[in-house]
Design an enzyme around this catalytic site. Sequence first.
Site, PDB file in Angstrom:
ATOM      1  N   SER A  36     -32.943 -14.903 -41.280  1.00 21.42           N
ATOM      2  CA  SER A  36     -32.077 -14.288 -40.881  1.00 21.42           C
ATOM      3  C   SER A  36     -32.080 -12.655 -40.049  1.00 21.42           C
ATOM      4  O   SER A  36     -31.041 -12.213 -39.131  1.00 21.42           O
ATOM      5  CB  SER A  36     -30.446 -14.489 -40.894  1.00 21.42           C
ATOM      6  OG  SER A  36     -30.003 -13.912 -42.137  1.00 21.42           O
ATOM      7  N   ASN A 123     -22.958 -11.310 -49.717  1.00 24.67           N
ATOM      8  CA  ASN A 123     -21.537 -12.451 -49.138  1.00 24.67           C
ATOM      9  C   ASN A 123     -20.392 -11.371 -48.927  1.00 24.67           C
ATOM     10  O   ASN A 123     -19.601 -12.150 -47.633  1.00 24.67           O
ATOM     11  CB  ASN A 123     -20.958 -13.191 -50.629  1.00 24.67           C
ATOM     12  CG  ASN A 123     -22.133 -14.367 -51.334  1.00 24.67           C
ATOM     13  OD1 ASN A 123     -23.075 -14.278 -50.539  1.00 24.67           O
ATOM     14  ND2 ASN A 123     -21.629 -14.947 -52.367  1.00 24.67           N
ATOM     15  N   THR A 168      -2.367 -30.326  -4.755  1.00 25.39           N
ATOM     16  CA  THR A 168      -2.703 -31.310  -5.877  1.00 25.39           C
ATOM     17  C   THR A 168      -3.509 -32.742  -5.477  1.00 25.39           C
ATOM     18  O   THR A 168      -3.112 -33.269  -4.025  1.00 25.39           O
ATOM     19  CB  THR A 168      -1.382 -31.577  -6.095  1.00 25.39           C
ATOM     20  OG1 THR A 168      -0.431 -32.199  -4.691  1.00 25.39           O
ATOM     21  CG2 THR A 168      -0.357 -30.595  -5.618  1.00 25.39           C
ATOM     22  N   HIS A 169      -4.006 -32.704  -6.647  1.00 26.88           N
ATOM     23  CA  HIS A 169      -4.971 -34.735  -7.291  1.00 26.88           C
ATOM     24  C   HIS A 169      -6.015 -34.060  -5.880  1.00 26.88           C
ATOM     25  O   HIS A 169      -6.055 -35.288  -5.171  1.00 26.88           O
ATOM     26  CB  HIS A 169      -3.596 -35.706  -6.308  1.00 26.88           C
ATOM     27  CG  HIS A 169      -2.724 -35.572  -6.753  1.00 26.88           C
ATOM     28  ND1 HIS A 169      -3.249 -36.403  -8.525  1.00 26.88           N
ATOM     29  CD2 HIS A 169      -1.612 -35.866  -7.375  1.00 26.88           C
ATOM     30  CE1 HIS A 169      -1.758 -36.514  -8.869  1.00 26.88           C
ATOM     31  NE2 HIS A 169      -0.354 -36.206  -7.694  1.00 26.88           N
ATOM     32  N   SER A 288     -32.914 -20.831  -1.432  1.00 29.51           N
ATOM     33  CA  SER A 288     -34.001 -22.117  -2.295  1.00 29.51           C
ATOM     34  C   SER A 288     -35.193 -21.966  -1.531  1.00 29.51           C
ATOM     35  O   SER A 288     -35.631 -20.879  -0.828  1.00 29.51           O
ATOM     36  CB  SER A 288     -33.716 -23.698  -1.107  1.00 29.51           C
ATOM     37  OG  SER A 288     -34.023 -24.048  -0.889  1.00 29.51           O
ATOM     38  N   LYS A 294     -30.112 -21.705   2.859  1.00 26.99           N
ATOM     39  CA  LYS A 294     -29.976 -21.801   1.459  1.00 26.99           C
ATOM     40  C   LYS A 294     -28.914 -20.602   1.359  1.00 26.99           C
ATOM     41  O   LYS A 294     -29.966 -19.735   0.763  1.00 26.99           O
ATOM     42  CB  LYS A 294     -30.088 -22.025   1.112  1.00 26.99           C
ATOM     43  CG  LYS A 294     -30.223 -24.163   1.241  1.00 26.99           C
ATOM     44  CD  LYS A 294     -29.471 -24.630   1.404  1.00 26.99           C
ATOM     45  CE  LYS A 294     -28.434 -25.644   0.378  1.00 26.99           C
ATOM     46  NZ  LYS A 294     -29.148 -26.193  -1.138  1.00 26.99           N
ATOM     47  N   ASN A 296     -26.798 -19.881  -1.973  1.00 31.10           N
ATOM     48  CA  ASN A 296     -26.312 -20.789  -3.651  1.00 31.10           C
ATOM     49  C   ASN A 296     -25.258 -20.176  -3.967  1.00 31.10           C
ATOM     50  O   ASN A 296     -25.709 -18.853  -4.199  1.00 31.10           O
ATOM     51  CB  ASN A 296     -27.178 -21.322  -3.658  1.00 31.10           C
ATOM     52  CG  ASN A 296     -28.005 -22.319  -3.318  1.00 31.10           C
ATOM     53  OD1 ASN A 296     -27.106 -22.680  -2.082  1.00 31.10           O
ATOM     54  ND2 ASN A 296     -29.718 -22.934  -3.711  1.00 31.10           N
ATOM     55  N   GLU A 301     -21.757 -21.135  -9.846  1.00 34.70           N
ATOM     56  CA  GLU A 301     -21.793 -22.182 -10.937  1.00 34.70           C
ATOM     57  C   GLU A 301     -22.573 -22.038 -12.084  1.00 34.70           C
ATOM     58  O   GLU A 301     -23.168 -23.009 -13.251  1.00 34.70           O
ATOM     59  CB  GLU A 301     -23.604 -23.179  -9.642  1.00 34.70           C
ATOM     60  CG  GLU A 301     -23.076 -23.341  -8.572  1.00 34.70           C
ATOM     61  CD  GLU A 301     -24.184 -23.639  -7.248  1.00 34.70           C
ATOM     62  OE1 GLU A 301     -25.364 -23.452  -8.748  1.00 34.70           O
ATOM     63  OE2 GLU A 301     -24.120 -24.554  -6.874  1.00 34.70           O
ATOM     64  N   TYR A 328     -19.136 -19.471 -51.711  1.00 40.10           N
ATOM     65  CA  TYR A 328     -20.109 -19.523 -50.558  1.00 40.10           C
ATOM     66  C   TYR A 328     -21.306 -20.336 -50.575  1.00 40.10           C
ATOM     67  O   TYR A 328     -20.981 -20.271 -51.917  1.00 40.10           O
ATOM     68  CB  TYR A 328     -20.728 -17.728 -50.970  1.00 40.10           C
ATOM     69  CG  TYR A 328     -21.584 -17.942 -49.333  1.00 40.10           C
ATOM     70  CD1 TYR A 328     -21.024 -16.396 -48.236  1.00 40.10           C
ATOM     71  CD2 TYR A 328     -22.787 -17.459 -49.836  1.00 40.10           C
ATOM     72  CE1 TYR A 328     -22.014 -16.632 -46.696  1.00 40.10           C
ATOM     73  CE2 TYR A 328     -24.208 -17.293 -48.533  1.00 40.10           C
ATOM     74  CZ  TYR A 328     -23.671 -17.207 -47.327  1.00 40.10           C
ATOM     75  OH  TYR A 328     -24.752 -16.861 -46.751  1.00 40.10           O
ATOM     76  N   GLN A 333     -23.937 -19.461 -42.990  1.00 40.32           N
ATOM     77  CA  GLN A 333     -25.463 -17.727 -42.051  1.00 40.32           C
ATOM     78  C   GLN A 333     -25.662 -19.231 -40.639  1.00 40.32           C
ATOM     79  O   GLN A 333     -26.024 -18.239 -40.139  1.00 40.32           O
ATOM     80  CB  GLN A 333     -26.778 -18.383 -42.984  1.00 40.32           C
ATOM     81  CG  GLN A 333     -28.140 -16.989 -41.738  1.00 40.32           C
ATOM     82  CD  GLN A 333     -28.940 -16.942 -43.112  1.00 40.32           C
ATOM     83  OE1 GLN A 333     -29.192 -16.744 -44.041  1.00 40.32           O
ATOM     84  NE2 GLN A 333     -30.046 -17.959 -42.750  1.00 40.32           N
ATOM     85  N   LYS A 336     -23.487 -16.756 -37.353  1.00 37.65           N
ATOM     86  CA  LYS A 336     -23.864 -16.056 -36.463  1.00 37.65           C
ATOM     87  C   LYS A 336     -24.627 -16.146 -34.999  1.00 37.65           C
ATOM     88  O   LYS A 336     -24.244 -15.642 -34.373  1.00 37.65           O
ATOM     89  CB  LYS A 336     -25.133 -14.828 -37.072  1.00 37.65           C
ATOM     90  CG  LYS A 336     -23.836 -14.688 -38.486  1.00 37.65           C
ATOM     91  CD  LYS A 336     -25.076 -13.531 -39.476  1.00 37.65           C
ATOM     92  CE  LYS A 336     -24.755 -13.372 -40.534  1.00 37.65           C
ATOM     93  NZ  LYS A 336     -24.368 -14.741 -41.397  1.00 37.65           N
TER      94      LYS A 336
END
Length: 475
Positions: A36, A123, A168-169, A288, A294, A296, A301, A328, A333, A336
């Site tokens: 790790s 541990n 709304t909606h 773009s 464009k 964007n 996003e 443990y 592990q 993480k």
Amino acid sequence: GGRKYKDNDMTQSTGKLWGGRFTGDTDPVMEKFNNSIGYDRIMWKEDILGSEMYAKSLGDCGILNSEEVVQICDGLSLVKAEWENGSFIIVPGDEDIHTANERRLTELIGKVGGKLHTGRSRNDQVATDVRLWLRNECKNTATSLNNIIRTACDQAEKHIDILQAGFTHMQPAQVVRFSHWLMSYIVPLLRDWERLNQLSARVNVCPLGSGALAGHPFGIDREKLSQSLGFQEVSLNSLDATSDRDFAAEFMSWASLLMVHLSQLAEDLILLNMQQCIKMSDAYCTGSSLMPQKKNPDALELLRGKAGRVLGHSTGFLCTLKGLPRAYNKDLQEDKEPLFDTVSTVRDCLLILLGVVSTMQPVRERLAARLVPEMLATDIAEYLVRKGVPFRETHHVAGAAVKLAESKGVPLDQLTLQDLRTLHGSFEEDVSSLWSYENSAESRNSVGGTSRQRVLEQVQAVRDRAAKLAADAAC
């Protein structure tokens, strides 16, 4: 650099903290599968701090003499310096940050380095490191939330007089202030911050001194050790302490809800940007490769998209936890990478959102163009209520007014007094005051409403609560 272990190193055979009962080599694929160090190395500072305080605790209970404590702490300072200046070298056999730091310490100060791990297991060591690391990240996250909240409050005050359509909606509903709409996304961030402060207290619990699972055999003062590391309390049960990852799961769950809130705001801003109702800074947009016109809203996003990433980490880790027995298990592990990536993703998203909110500009004219007279239909009903007509009746009359305008092919505010009187005799000359979007907004003057006064009160209330949360987090 590293060197091969000799007989007086951490083990006499494999060079691993656990190598004493093994004689055969580990499959290289297993080495990679088990290691790790590639990601837990970010906790090098916490690991060294924990070891330094643990060495002092071993001195307090007589396992180390004062000279050995100084030797170990001085050696750990050298290891820390190598990490800070970038000269620390990870060598084969450094399967995790704990092994790497202890290996280097032993290289620097000799056999006495092997005493550091007395009574300690990886541990309780790793549980301590992760808590120390996450505790600091919680503080950083709180600071980022505070910056966004304060910036949004500034924007709300600056643009208090801009009106826009409330939906709304996904349909035009009633008139609201741009500032009211913006604060509707900031109030949830206050709740997020409150929850963050609450979970931070549960992160701030010391498991060190629990050993592998059964406790510490040398009378270490866990309370003193906990205080030296800045923890609020010690864990109650050593079996639980070494296997508990609730704090990590809770942070990821917390982050999931935060990211839902950020994603919702991003979606609304994307729609407003599409309708040219807000201007976004070039700093948070891209172009773009084919279409030169464009611009964007990629920052928004990506904010929306990264919510799914964080939600996935949370759900995935809960699935990892659900089948684990005490105490443990190596499955832990797997805490993480999702935790570290969640923290990193949240950190980046909050910084990006701060930039977007601080630089965006509402376009008054475009927002006003989305206001339509039909949004005043409820105001017609309320006008009649003030004349003493029951609301259920006024609601029907207002609906009939909308239908009449449609049948005549005119906007609702173009109906004449005579037209309205065909629907109900309570309409009078003062009905003309209804055809004002400003008046409509100002009529919503209850606490939390969209009138100018109430929105400014909301902004101040948010500022006050944010200041309190900042003070609570500092405690």
